[in-house]
Design a protein around this motif. Structure first.
Motif, PDB file in Angstrom:
ATOM      1  N   ALA A 144       0.828  -1.205   0.000  1.00  0.00           N
ATOM      2  CA  ALA A 144       0.000   0.000   0.000  1.00  0.00           C
ATOM      3  C   ALA A 144       0.859   1.250   0.000  1.00  0.00           C
ATOM      4  O   ALA A 144       1.921   1.297   0.622  1.00  0.00           O
ATOM      5  CB  ALA A 144      -0.916   0.004   1.214  1.00  0.00           C
ATOM      6  N   SER A 145       0.377   2.266  -0.689  1.00  0.00           N
ATOM      7  CA  SER A 145       1.073   3.556  -0.645  1.00  0.00           C
ATOM      8  C   SER A 145       0.605   4.402   0.533  1.00  0.00           C
ATOM      9  O   SER A 145       1.296   5.333   0.949  1.00  0.00           O
ATOM     10  CB  SER A 145       0.858   4.317  -1.961  1.00  0.00           C
ATOM     11  N   LEU A 146      -0.570   4.053   1.104  1.00  0.00           N
ATOM     12  CA  LEU A 146      -1.103   4.739   2.272  1.00  0.00           C
ATOM     13  C   LEU A 146      -1.513   3.716   3.325  1.00  0.00           C
ATOM     14  O   LEU A 146      -2.155   2.710   3.004  1.00  0.00           O
ATOM     15  CB  LEU A 146      -2.326   5.589   1.897  1.00  0.00           C
ATOM     16  N   ILE A 147      -1.131   3.977   4.571  1.00  0.00           N
ATOM     17  CA  ILE A 147      -1.528   3.121   5.682  1.00  0.00           C
ATOM     18  C   ILE A 147      -2.602   3.870   6.478  1.00  0.00           C
ATOM     19  O   ILE A 147      -2.362   4.970   6.974  1.00  0.00           O
ATOM     20  CB  ILE A 147      -0.338   2.780   6.598  1.00  0.00           C
ATOM     21  N   VAL A 148      -3.776   3.252   6.599  1.00  0.00           N
ATOM     22  CA  VAL A 148      -4.906   3.864   7.295  1.00  0.00           C
ATOM     23  C   VAL A 148      -5.047   3.179   8.654  1.00  0.00           C
ATOM     24  O   VAL A 148      -5.376   1.992   8.737  1.00  0.00           O
ATOM     25  CB  VAL A 148      -6.203   3.707   6.477  1.00  0.00           C
ATOM     26  N   ARG A 149      -4.804   3.931   9.712  1.00  0.00           N
ATOM     27  CA  ARG A 149      -4.882   3.385  11.073  1.00  0.00           C
ATOM     28  C   ARG A 149      -6.237   3.756  11.667  1.00  0.00           C
ATOM     29  O   ARG A 149      -6.591   4.927  11.752  1.00  0.00           O
ATOM     30  CB  ARG A 149      -3.738   3.933  11.918  1.00  0.00           C
ATOM     31  N   PHE A 150      -6.956   2.726  12.114  1.00  0.00           N
ATOM     32  CA  PHE A 150      -8.345   2.909  12.541  1.00  0.00           C
ATOM     33  C   PHE A 150      -8.549   2.370  13.952  1.00  0.00           C
ATOM     34  O   PHE A 150      -7.990   1.334  14.319  1.00  0.00           O
ATOM     35  CB  PHE A 150      -9.266   2.188  11.561  1.00  0.00           C
ATOM     36  N   ASP A 151      -9.334   3.086  14.736  1.00  0.00           N
ATOM     37  CA  ASP A 151      -9.660   2.646  16.084  1.00  0.00           C
ATOM     38  C   ASP A 151     -11.076   3.093  16.429  1.00  0.00           C
ATOM     39  O   ASP A 151     -11.604   4.028  15.813  1.00  0.00           O
ATOM     40  CB  ASP A 151      -8.655   3.234  17.088  1.00  0.00           C
ATOM     41  N   LEU A 183      -9.140   8.021  13.018  1.00  0.00           N
ATOM     42  CA  LEU A 183      -8.665   7.652  11.682  1.00  0.00           C
ATOM     43  C   LEU A 183      -7.391   8.425  11.387  1.00  0.00           C
ATOM     44  O   LEU A 183      -7.379   9.661  11.459  1.00  0.00           O
ATOM     45  CB  LEU A 183      -9.727   7.965  10.629  1.00  0.00           C
ATOM     46  N   LYS A 184      -6.323   7.707  11.083  1.00  0.00           N
ATOM     47  CA  LYS A 184      -5.036   8.333  10.765  1.00  0.00           C
ATOM     48  C   LYS A 184      -4.504   7.727   9.468  1.00  0.00           C
ATOM     49  O   LYS A 184      -4.565   6.510   9.282  1.00  0.00           O
ATOM     50  CB  LYS A 184      -4.026   8.101  11.891  1.00  0.00           C
ATOM     51  N   ILE A 185      -4.001   8.566   8.589  1.00  0.00           N
ATOM     52  CA  ILE A 185      -3.469   8.100   7.310  1.00  0.00           C
ATOM     53  C   ILE A 185      -2.015   8.541   7.191  1.00  0.00           C
ATOM     54  O   ILE A 185      -1.712   9.734   7.303  1.00  0.00           O
ATOM     55  CB  ILE A 185      -4.292   8.645   6.121  1.00  0.00           C
ATOM     56  N   ASP A 186      -1.131   7.577   6.964  1.00  0.00           N
ATOM     57  CA  ASP A 186       0.297   7.845   6.810  1.00  0.00           C
ATOM     58  C   ASP A 186       0.765   7.419   5.427  1.00  0.00           C
ATOM     59  O   ASP A 186       0.241   6.444   4.858  1.00  0.00           O
ATOM     60  CB  ASP A 186       1.115   7.071   7.857  1.00  0.00           C
ATOM     61  N   ARG A 187       1.739   8.132   4.884  1.00  0.00           N
ATOM     62  CA  ARG A 187       2.390   7.682   3.651  1.00  0.00           C
ATOM     63  C   ARG A 187       3.299   6.516   3.994  1.00  0.00           C
ATOM     64  O   ARG A 187       4.138   6.605   4.903  1.00  0.00           O
ATOM     65  CB  ARG A 187       3.207   8.817   3.031  1.00  0.00           C
ATOM     66  N   ALA A 188       3.137   5.418   3.281  1.00  0.00           N
ATOM     67  CA  ALA A 188       3.927   4.230   3.576  1.00  0.00           C
ATOM     68  C   ALA A 188       5.404   4.446   3.297  1.00  0.00           C
ATOM     69  O   ALA A 188       6.264   3.893   3.989  1.00  0.00           O
ATOM     70  CB  ALA A 188       3.406   3.041   2.772  1.00  0.00           C
ATOM     71  N   ALA A 189       5.724   5.258   2.304  1.00  0.00           N
ATOM     72  CA  ALA A 189       7.118   5.428   1.891  1.00  0.00           C
ATOM     73  C   ALA A 189       7.992   6.018   2.983  1.00  0.00           C
ATOM     74  O   ALA A 189       9.122   5.572   3.212  1.00  0.00           O
ATOM     75  CB  ALA A 189       7.183   6.290   0.630  1.00  0.00           C
ATOM     76  N   ASP A 190       7.474   7.024   3.689  1.00  0.00           N
ATOM     77  CA  ASP A 190       8.289   7.698   4.692  1.00  0.00           C
ATOM     78  C   ASP A 190       7.613   7.817   6.056  1.00  0.00           C
ATOM     79  O   ASP A 190       8.175   8.379   6.994  1.00  0.00           O
ATOM     80  CB  ASP A 190       8.690   9.100   4.214  1.00  0.00           C
ATOM     81  N   GLY A 191       6.378   7.291   6.180  1.00  0.00           N
ATOM     82  CA  GLY A 191       5.684   7.333   7.456  1.00  0.00           C
ATOM     83  C   GLY A 191       5.097   8.678   7.818  1.00  0.00           C
ATOM     84  O   GLY A 191       4.595   8.857   8.936  1.00  0.00           O
ATOM     85  N   GLU A 192       5.112   9.641   6.895  1.00  0.00           N
ATOM     86  CA  GLU A 192       4.602  10.967   7.213  1.00  0.00           C
ATOM     87  C   GLU A 192       3.083  10.946   7.337  1.00  0.00           C
ATOM     88  O   GLU A 192       2.381  10.381   6.505  1.00  0.00           O
ATOM     89  CB  GLU A 192       5.013  11.970   6.137  1.00  0.00           C
ATOM     90  N   ARG A 193       2.586  11.577   8.377  1.00  0.00           N
ATOM     91  CA  ARG A 193       1.149  11.670   8.601  1.00  0.00           C
ATOM     92  C   ARG A 193       0.548  12.706   7.648  1.00  0.00           C
ATOM     93  O   ARG A 193       0.972  13.843   7.616  1.00  0.00           O
ATOM     94  CB  ARG A 193       0.906  12.071  10.059  1.00  0.00           C
ATOM     95  N   VAL A 194      -0.474  12.291   6.870  1.00  0.00           N
ATOM     96  CA  VAL A 194      -1.118  13.202   5.925  1.00  0.00           C
ATOM     97  C   VAL A 194      -2.565  13.509   6.306  1.00  0.00           C
ATOM     98  O   VAL A 194      -3.170  14.441   5.772  1.00  0.00           O
ATOM     99  CB  VAL A 194      -1.053  12.645   4.484  1.00  0.00           C
ATOM    100  N   PHE A 195      -3.119  12.715   7.221  1.00  0.00           N
ATOM    101  CA  PHE A 195      -4.483  12.981   7.675  1.00  0.00           C
ATOM    102  C   PHE A 195      -4.687  12.359   9.039  1.00  0.00           C
ATOM    103  O   PHE A 195      -4.179  11.265   9.323  1.00  0.00           O
ATOM    104  CB  PHE A 195      -5.515  12.386   6.709  1.00  0.00           C
TER     105      PHE A 195
END
Length: 202
Positions: free
Chosen positions: A69-76, A145-157
């Motif tokens: 994935a290019s984006l990792i969506v962390r959900f709780d 809901l948190k979305i990170d770029r998989a490439a560098d781990g930067e939080r984008v949302f």
């Protein structure tokens, strides 16, 4: 009055922040559990599927393997144990009851959610108003809901949706909170909006 409260809709407060959230075209994503204890569970999979469907409708492409994935969506998600809410039946005022300072935004599991999870504020009791009261239990629920770029781990949302209601059924609460989160997604960064969610069908 308690019966009327059970039938009333609850309000979901949605706060969202974003920084260079990629446009959907060409972006793949995987939904993972923010809490490792939820990972692999059937309940989490059901609610994660709701998030996956909403992102897919926006044009993002779901994948099962987070490594692809290019984006990792962390959900709780979660709901607290409930607190009693008291209303007066006094004719003196339709707005004030014996309990003052009620704060509906105390949240659940503050150890995981940090500064936007706090204790309930009960306020103070004034017996002057205590001449006929009704009480019922209210619950605080929420999703993160948190979305990170998989490439560098930067939080984008990152976003949260919270609601106070007379229901503690996650099967009812989580779908409505997910709907609230994705209403007008991704929203204006730093803005909190209140969204009305339909009452639970009995």
């Amino acid at each position: 009055m308690a019966l009327a409260a059970c039938a009333a809709p609850f309000k979901a407060d949605v706060s969202r922040f974003q920084s260079q959230l990629p446009a959907p075209a060409g972006q793949t994503f995987a939904v993972v559990a923010e809490d490792p204890k939820l990972s692999g569970g059937l309940e989490f999979a059901q609610y994660a599927g709701l998030v996956q469907d909403r992102l897919a409708k926006l044009g993002y492409t779901p994948v099962e393997d987070p490594a692809k994935a290019s984006l990792i969506v962390r959900f709780d998600y979660g709901v607290d144990n409930g607190r009693e809410r008291v209303r007066t039946t006094s004719a003196m005022s339709p707005y004030w009851g014996p309990w003052y300072g009620y704060n509906p935004y105390g949240f659940y599991r503050p150890s995981r959610f940090g500064p936007w999870g706090g204790p309930w504020n009960y306020g103070w009791y004034d017996p002057f108003f205590d001449n006929g009261i009704d009480s019922y239990t209210v619950y605080t629920s929420g999703i993160s809901l948190k979305i990170d770029r998989a490439a560098d781990g930067e939080r984008v949302f990152e976003g949260k949706a919270e609601a106070v209601s007379t229901s503690n059924r996650l099967q009812y609460l989580v779908p409505n909170l997910v709907e609230s989160m994705f209403t007008g997604f991704p929203g204006n960064s730093g803005e909190t909006v209140r969204i009305t969610v339909a009452p639970e069908k009995k």
